[in-house]
Enzyme design. Structure first.
Site, short mmCIF file in Angstrom:
data_model
loop_
_atom_site.label_atom_id
_atom_site.label_comp_id
_atom_site.label_asym_id
_atom_site.label_seq_id
_atom_site.Cartn_x
_atom_site.Cartn_y
_atom_site.Cartn_z
N LYS A 1 0.84 -1.19 0.00
CA LYS A 1 0.00 0.00 0.00
C LYS A 1 0.89 1.26 0.00
O LYS A 1 2.11 1.16 0.25
CB LYS A 1 -0.90 -0.05 1.24
CG LYS A 1 -1.92 -1.21 1.21
CD LYS A 1 -2.70 -1.24 2.54
CE LYS A 1 -3.76 -2.32 2.58
NZ LYS A 1 -4.46 -2.33 3.91
N TYR B 1 -11.89 -2.94 -3.57
CA TYR B 1 -12.62 -3.11 -2.31
C TYR B 1 -14.12 -3.00 -2.57
O TYR B 1 -14.72 -1.97 -2.30
CB TYR B 1 -12.19 -2.03 -1.31
CG TYR B 1 -10.78 -2.17 -0.76
CD1 TYR B 1 -10.45 -3.25 0.07
CD2 TYR B 1 -9.80 -1.22 -1.01
CE1 TYR B 1 -9.17 -3.38 0.61
CE2 TYR B 1 -8.51 -1.34 -0.47
CZ TYR B 1 -8.21 -2.42 0.34
OH TYR B 1 -6.95 -2.54 0.87
N ASN C 1 -1.31 -0.25 7.43
CA ASN C 1 -0.70 -1.55 7.75
C ASN C 1 0.11 -2.13 6.59
O ASN C 1 0.34 -3.34 6.53
CB ASN C 1 -1.77 -2.52 8.25
CG ASN C 1 -2.89 -2.71 7.26
OD1 ASN C 1 -2.81 -2.24 6.13
ND2 ASN C 1 -3.94 -3.41 7.67
N GLU D 1 -9.08 -10.80 -7.44
CA GLU D 1 -8.12 -9.71 -7.32
C GLU D 1 -6.96 -9.84 -8.32
O GLU D 1 -6.52 -8.85 -8.89
CB GLU D 1 -7.58 -9.64 -5.88
CG GLU D 1 -8.66 -9.21 -4.89
CD GLU D 1 -8.24 -9.31 -3.42
OE1 GLU D 1 -9.07 -8.95 -2.56
OE2 GLU D 1 -7.12 -9.75 -3.13
N HIS E 1 -1.70 -5.37 1.58
CA HIS E 1 -2.95 -6.09 1.38
C HIS E 1 -2.62 -7.49 0.89
O HIS E 1 -1.69 -7.65 0.09
CB HIS E 1 -3.83 -5.40 0.33
CG HIS E 1 -4.93 -6.30 -0.16
ND1 HIS E 1 -6.13 -6.41 0.51
CD2 HIS E 1 -5.00 -7.17 -1.20
CE1 HIS E 1 -6.89 -7.31 -0.11
NE2 HIS E 1 -6.23 -7.78 -1.15
#
Ligand code: CDP
Ligand code: MG
Length: 187
Positions: free
Chosen positions: A9, A49, A150, A164, A153
């Site tokens: 990310k 998402y 974080n 995905e 992904h």
């Protein structure tokens, strides 16, 4: 052998952790079969998402548990948590640098999630990527109206991995090859 989608990310890219994150997977014997640096548009981030009710439910459960552990009141519905977090996530990825990769190996989906660690870096095992390189938490992220930073992904099931991978990569962008240590690992 299984394939899974991993994203570094924007916080991971901005912090210069791309190399260390890739190394964590390679060191475990997993193989990178697709890799690119992209700047997803907002619409594309929203496709990554999707507004999925079962994902909203699991987001709600995790978030509720974290609030209860802190003794904080929690009144949001799964729909409210889902829509709020989804909005934060789309803003977090949109128009920022993201490294997308497809990782292949034995039980790649579960092994990658084990290496990545728990969703909240504060709770993640210190030997995992999230636990080693971050300290963010649900309550701090919520108080600042943003997604938990974080770093990574990783797909959470065979179905999401398939969806995905085909969202981020075309067939021809995935490359099969042999790692020189495959015989030692699995032969
Ligand atoms: O990424 P992972 O599969 O571990 O978690 P998730 O439950 O699928 O949530 C997706 C992402 O939403 C997380 O990685 C966090 O960045 C973010 N999140 C958040 O910002 N606030 C929450 N209360 C829960 C998740
Ligand atoms: Mg997830």
């Amino acid at each position: 052998m299984e394939r899974t989608l991993v994203l570094v990310k924007p916080d991971g890219v901005y912090r210069g952790l791309v190399g260390k994150i890739i190394t964590a997977f390679e060191d475990a014997g997993l193989k990178i079969v697709g890799l690119k640096l992209v700047m997803p548009a907002k619409e594309f981030a929203a496709q990554h998402y999707p507004a999925d009710q079962s994902w909203y439910q699991s987001l709600w459960e995790k978030t509720k548990k974290a609030a209860e552990e802190k003794g904080e009141p929690f009144t949001e519905t799964p729909e409210q948590v889902g829509e709020r977090v989804r909005g934060f996530l789309v803003d977090y990825l949109a128009n920022k640098p993201v490294v997308a990769m497809v990782v292949e190996g034995n039980n790649a989906i579960d092994n990658v999630r084990k290496i990545v660690g728990a969703t909240s870096p504060s709770k993640a095992d210190p030997s995992s990527i999230r636990g080693k390189y971050a300290t963010d938490s649900y309550d701090l992220a919520d108080s600042q109206h943003r997604a938990v930073r974080n770093l990574v992904h990783a797909s959470d099931s065979k179905e999401t991995a398939q969806r995905e991978i085909s969202l981020w990569f075309k067939e021809g962008e995935l490359i099969s090859y042999k790692r020189s240590d495959e015989e030692a690992m699995f032969g």
